[in-house]
Design a protein around this motif. Sequence first.
Motif, mmCIF file in Angstrom:
data_model
loop_
_atom_site.group_PDB
_atom_site.id
_atom_site.type_symbol
_atom_site.label_atom_id
_atom_site.label_comp_id
_atom_site.label_asym_id
_atom_site.label_seq_id
_atom_site.Cartn_x
_atom_site.Cartn_y
_atom_site.Cartn_z
ATOM 1 N N PRO B 398 63.074 27.931 39.589
ATOM 2 C CA PRO B 398 63.814 29.092 40.113
ATOM 3 C C PRO B 398 65.303 28.898 39.864
ATOM 4 N N PRO B 399 66.024 29.977 39.623
ATOM 5 C CA PRO B 399 67.461 29.845 39.342
ATOM 6 C C PRO B 399 68.182 29.176 40.498
ATOM 7 N N PRO B 400 69.287 28.477 40.191
ATOM 8 C CA PRO B 400 69.945 27.637 41.191
ATOM 9 C C PRO B 400 70.405 28.395 42.434
ATOM 10 N N ASP B 401 70.680 29.669 42.297
ATOM 11 C CA ASP B 401 71.215 30.390 43.456
ATOM 12 C C ASP B 401 70.164 31.266 44.135
ATOM 13 N N LEU B 402 68.894 31.124 43.712
ATOM 14 C CA LEU B 402 67.866 31.975 44.286
ATOM 15 C C LEU B 402 67.450 31.433 45.652
ATOM 16 N N ASP B 403 67.279 32.342 46.595
ATOM 17 C CA ASP B 403 66.890 31.922 47.938
ATOM 18 C C ASP B 403 65.388 31.695 48.019
ATOM 19 N N VAL B 404 64.941 30.616 47.496
ATOM 20 C CA VAL B 404 63.531 30.284 47.657
ATOM 21 C C VAL B 404 63.430 28.843 48.079
#
Lengths: 499, 556
Positions: B398-404
């Motif tokens: 997941p992309p570094p800034d994604l809230d997961v």
Amino acid sequence: MPGYKPIARRSFLRGLGGVAMAVPALEIMQPKVGLAGGTTTPLRYLVCFAGCSIGMTDGMYAPSGQTTDLFVPETIGAGYDTKRAIAPLTEHGITDEVSIVSGMKIPWDTGNGIPAAGRRVQFHESTLAPLLSGSRGGSGNASLAVTSDQVVADAIAGDTPFRLLPVCVQAASYRGGNGSGGERGTLSYESVGGDIQGVTPFVSPRLLYESMFAGFTPPDADAAALAEAEFQLRRRLSVIDLVKEDANRLIGKLGGTDKQRMEKHFDELRDLELRIEELEPLPEGSCELPPMPGEDPPIGNATETTSGSNYDTTAAWSDEETRALVHTDLIAMALTCDLTRVVALQYTYGHCWLNMYPVTGHTNDLHELGHGGAQAGVSKLEAFSDGIAWNIHHWARLVAKLRDTTDFDGRRLLDNTAISLCFEGGHGYDPEGNDQNVHSSENMAVLIAGRAGGLNASGGRHIVATEDHPTRVLISAMQAVGAGSSLGELDGGIDELFA
Amino acid sequence: MAAVRALVAASTVVLGGCYDGLGDHDGDLPDGAADSQGPADGGEDGPGAEPPSDPEQVAPIGLRRLTAFEYDNTLRDLLLDETRASNLLLPEDLRTPFDNDYTLQVPSTALIEAADLLAADAASRLLADAQKRDTVVGCTPTGADDASCFASFVSSFGRRAFRRPLTAEELEGLTALQGEAIEAGDFYLGVESVIRTVLQSPSFLYRVELGQPVEGEPGLFRLTGYEVATRLSYLLWGTLPSDALLDAAEAGELDTSEGIGAQLSGMLADPRAVDRIARFHSLWMGYENLPHSYDIAQAMQEETRALMQRVIFDEQLAWQDLLRMNETYIGPLLAEHYGLPAPDGDGPAWVPYGDSGRMGLFSQGSFLSLGTANGETSPVQRGLLVQTRLFCQDIPPPPPDLDVNVDEPPGDPATQCKSERYAAHQVSGSSCNGCHAAIDPIGFGLEAYDAAGRFREHDTDRPECPISGDGEIAGVGAFNGPKELAELAIESGMLNRCVATQLYRFAIGRYALDDLDENFLDAVSESIGEEDFRFDDLLRRFVTSDTFRFRRQEEN
């Protein structure tokens, strides 16, 4: 096989220079540097790491949706209270030596890129790089800058046999196949021709012993024994000489990155040769030959975690308890004998999957305990705190040893040392889940002991440094040993530690 | 099962809609012409070697240090030493999933000290066993000063350990160690010194390939026959070359593709080849360690190894038959575990799958144990493993800034069925769906088989949550269960290039691929096509290619 004798791996022919033969009973292995020529007693720096956060959510201790810990004392200043996670500080009687700096924070990417000395959003491993190097991490786990131990080694290692001693207690990765996720087990990063590379730690207690202490010749050995030792040393040097020649020939034939790697290999061989050749006797201290640790415990199997009654309580375990005890003893003696002055000691990997059953009785690994994994008869936070406490117990044991050892100058070894223990996380806001949990670099805490350079001048205290960067505590330790007052993107330590 | 032939063949094609940052291999190729200071002439003067037919298929390969596994194998074959304890001392071999990626092998103090101690241990063990010692030394000395016996030992032992004849300089250095033996009046003291020297020499620890520079192609080298022998033996056996293979090298028989190919069937008939190929598959797919009790894990490993042995070696069937085999090699323990008929007798035997819905490797516990955590299956992890390991699709994290929270499954396990919890990933147009549409449905197609490979009809302890077992490979087709996954995967045409790619990564000891690697894989993939192929045939295409006989120097 009449007459066969294995080559002594390391013949410390100390005493051949004609010094200190009068030492009774104790086998004194004299360090090569230290007090010669009236120089001052060396300072020591140890950075230690535990691969867990310090708190979590637990309905028994915190309102729903909030995190807390059994780590940070209620009391501020001296005489602080020791809750479950830090109880070993009391058990080892070192609360007056250890300061706790709490309430700290590593910043993260909030959408504008990773900030200075910050981390990417995803937790686990992402705190290691900024914590150890004071520099922002990248999208991967590896540090992009040199770590504090390297900076300190450049400043204070002198010509000690081991410029830096990287050691890891946890023996393997334990999930997805041992060997998965190397950066979780790397604490030290050095610059090799401008490239930042992880430094492989010593994992085997036996190897650490053999590298530092094996083949010692007692100073009271008779002439025949000394002659034999001299012969074995000569044999050993013949071997290393030929090995070096092989590396050197290859350097001449290889190109590109292969040549660089072989040059690095050669440099390490040359250092090995220097360690073997070391002959200079020096003034005695508390330096003794430690007992041989024997064979290493076998490396345990990797396992995917299953919880509760399904948890395999025998896997993900290589007797890290014994390994920690031996490593601690050897490191303490290496510092005592001035074989090294700088240590990077990792108890547990980041994102630690070490089986906690053998040492806490809770059927899970340290990571899963942080997520409220199964435990019997105690709350989630209590079980997790027991896992944290195992790390702290071994660190506290080391600190106590340094306290109880007399250094070359007659002071306590701890008085010439700065030793810290940092953790992978704190607890609190988690930008991944947009909630409060264990995956957080808020509310981080660092333990620091030792009195080098005026550190902990007022004894052990609890200091709250709200939202300050935990690496500032490491910078204080660097300052204490005279290795500068900045690291990576951070300037200045925690002044209160010197008050 | 409506299968759509996959459009994807290249390993680096990114799944449609899944964001990336990949696929760009340009710009970082070593420029052979830029830096001609590369030395490595292998001691040869005179004209350079003949070039390969297509230099653009020869990628850089760096020095490879023996892995702990290879080190132990090598000691076994060199010193008759079965101790297999090097993993206690050597740095942990990092998995890419393969354990031999040379780009991760960095020299360190701990490595040098470990090599030293391992060499000392091995020498001591050999000298403590007179029978083994005499076999390895190969002659009986008349005394400590028996120069001819010592020289013959140095020369034969050195040739095997360095996988090439020693140079005059090396011979001179090693035989001089006899001086100390004479001084002490003990021949074997010199033997010990030689073994200790050789075992920690870089020429032993690393697979050194110097070769001969190719004329007009700076940075390109043609391997010597000995270096080819070493490539062959470590690829196919995971250990040093036999004396016969070194003799073939000496006779020039490995200087041509035909000569190399002539060695292959003999080498594959060696039991060590079965171990090696089985190990390749276990590292590749990730079942090297299984999260089960010892008995079950061992039985599963044995089950999978028997399948490899039968399909690839004994019957030389198509590699695809690993996935298509309609029976499996199990004993009573696994039969009960899987709910299959017990074999006759106490020991393992081939038991038909019948109409159990199982078929081939994907139905075995070793494979179905993958991508699980906390004793529970993870549709995301299973889907990721199939896409990345079997189809060679690069799916980024997941992309570094994604809230997961990638560490915890979505939703609330207490109130929601698993399929409901993962539904959040599948909201069309969401930031999750771009990637998860290609991941989760594969995992859900295997969901009726639990983390230990047992069939189940509902979520663990949740009868109100039935499992449909319906799954899909995005852009390829729907399936239900491991049997249909195998059929669909074979039919998709996506497997063959990926098998070749993974074998290539293992063979060259590097996971990251660049354009030169892809050029070679293009050629191999084209030659094996999209239909059934035999694994020994794929190996043959590898070892008889020019790529196998040449090396490009890795530049900084």
